[in-house]
Design an enzyme around this catalytic site. Sequence first.
Site, short mmCIF file in Angstrom:
data_model
loop_
_atom_site.label_atom_id
_atom_site.label_comp_id
_atom_site.label_asym_id
_atom_site.label_seq_id
_atom_site.Cartn_x
_atom_site.Cartn_y
_atom_site.Cartn_z
N GLY A 76 16.79 24.86 33.68
CA GLY A 76 17.88 24.57 34.47
C GLY A 76 18.64 25.53 34.94
O GLY A 76 19.28 25.38 35.83
N ASP A 77 18.58 27.03 34.47
CA ASP A 77 19.27 28.07 34.89
C ASP A 77 18.38 28.85 35.70
O ASP A 77 18.59 29.94 35.97
CB ASP A 77 19.75 28.81 33.82
N ASN A 140 9.14 23.51 28.59
CA ASN A 140 8.04 24.38 28.85
C ASN A 140 7.55 24.60 27.36
O ASN A 140 6.78 25.64 27.38
CB ASN A 140 8.22 25.72 29.40
N ARG A 141 8.03 23.96 26.46
CA ARG A 141 7.53 23.98 25.02
C ARG A 141 7.24 22.65 24.51
O ARG A 141 6.93 22.35 23.37
CB ARG A 141 8.63 24.66 23.97
N GLU A 262 6.80 33.48 38.40
CA GLU A 262 8.13 34.14 38.01
C GLU A 262 8.52 34.87 39.50
O GLU A 262 7.85 35.87 40.06
CB GLU A 262 8.07 35.21 37.00
#
Length: 493
Positions: A76-77, A140-141, A262
Site C-alpha cells: 500500500g505504501d 507478498n508473503r 523495484e
Amino acid sequence: MKAATPANSTVEAHYKSNLELEVALKNFTRRCRHISRLYTIGNSTLGVPLWALEISDKPGVSEPEPAFKYVGNMHGDEPLGRELVLLLSDWLCDNYKKDPMATLIVDKLHLHLLPTMNPDGFAAQKPGPTRNNAHDVDLNRDFPDQFFPQNNNEEKRQAETRSVMNWIRSSRFTASASFHEGALVANYPYDGTPDISTKYAPSPDDSTFKYLAGVYAGNHPLMLKSKEFTGGITNGAHWYPLYGGMQDWNYLHGNCMELTLEMNENKWPPPDQVPRIWGEHRKSMLELAAATVKSGVHGRVMSSIQGEPLAATIVVSGISHSMNASAEFGDYHRLLAPGQVYTVTANIPGYYNRTTSVFLPNNSAVTLDFILDPLPSNVGFARLRGHGLFDEKNFRTMIPPAEQQKESTKVPAEEQGEKTPPIDVATYKLTKTPTKGLDSDYESGFGLTMQLGLVYVVLLISVAAILFCLFLRSRGGVRYQASRVQRTLKESI
Ligand SMILES: [Zn+2]
C-alpha cells in the site's frame, strides 16, 4: 506579481485516490474503447473493486496470442505502479498505429494492467498508507510457497491474494511483473531457498529470467548502472530470501514468467516526480511487455487428422519446467533466452511425440507449429475430436494404458544421440508434415504407414466380399433356371 503556476502544480500533483483511479480508468475506456476493456478480478478486504484494464486490438476476445500483466501497488505504501500503468495506457492509446512498439503491443499481445492490488493499504488513514492490507497481512508473503507448505491454507488466504490467484489461473499469462519501491533493480526467481539461507537460487528457467530482467534493466538509464546490483538485476534469494511471494507462485503454478521490479530507491516519492520516473521507466516497461512477442518459441499444436488444436505439453530439453498449449487454439508461447539452440518436444497422450531443434536469434522470436499423428489405437478418437464429438475429460481413460506408457517413455531423438541439425532461420513455420532431417520423424512416418496398411487390408477384404457375393448370386441363378426346367418337364409329362 507572483506566478501561481508552481503552487497550482503542487496541488495537482498527487497520487489518485481509489475513487479517482476508478474514474480515470473509466475515462480511459471511454476515450480508447476500441483497444480496451475494464473489468474487476474481485474485491479487497474492505470491498474496494480490484480493477483491471485490458489493452488489445481485440479486448475480451480469446486469440492465440500471449498475455502479459503488470501489477501495481501490491504494497500500500508503494504507489508508483498506480500512476505508471495509467501513463502506459495513455501512451499506448495515443501512439497506436503511429509508433511500431505501441502497435506491436496492442496488435500482438493482450496486456492486462492491475493498478492496485492493495487499495486498502494505500487508503489507510492512521497512521497512513501501509505496506499490508486491511488485515495487516503482507500480500507478498500470502501466496502458497514451494518450501513452506504451512503457507498453503486456502482458508487463510487474503481476499486480494485469492483474487489474483484466480486471475492467474484463468488467464494464461505468459509473463508479468509487479511494481515495488525501495530500490532500483529487476528481481527474478527464485525468491526462496529451502534452508532460509541467502544465496543464489536458480529456477529451471534461470537463463530466461536473467534475459528478461536484463531487458528491463538494460532499457533504464539508471538501473543498468547500478553499483549495488550488477547490470541492475538480481536473483531474489541472492538478495534476500522471502517466502509466500507472488513471483515464484506465478512461475510454478501459473506458467507465468514474473519479475519483481523495484522502481525507485525511495518509497512514495513526491508525486511531482512521477513524470520523471515515468520517462525513465517507459522504454523498459514497453520492451519487457514486447519481449513476450519478440523472443522465445511460439506456435500451435494440431492433430494431423482434422487439424484440431491439441493442449499438448511443450518440453524444452534441459529445462525441467514444461508448459501446456491451450485447448482452445493449441497455441503456446515459450519464452527462452536468445542466442542458443533449443530442442523442443510436443507431446500429448494418444499421439506420437514430435521433436524439433531451433536456433533462437537475438532479436526475433521463432514460430514453430507441431502437427501430431495419432497413435493407431487413437485414430478413431482423433477423428471424433475433429468433428467435435470427442469427450476430452475421458480422453486419458479411452487410450489403452499400454499405449500411454509407451508414449510417455519415449526419449526425444536428441537425447538418443540422433543429433538433429539446428534450423538457422529466424522464422521456421511447420505448416505441413516436415521433411526428414528437420524433425525426428521416424515415429510419425511409422504411424502413417500403419494407417495406409490398414486401408489396403480393408479394401482387399471388401473386394473379396463383393466377388463372393457375385459368385453366390450366379449360383442361385443357375439353381433357379434348373428348377424352372424341371417344373416345365414335369408339366409336360
Ligand atoms: Zn513492495
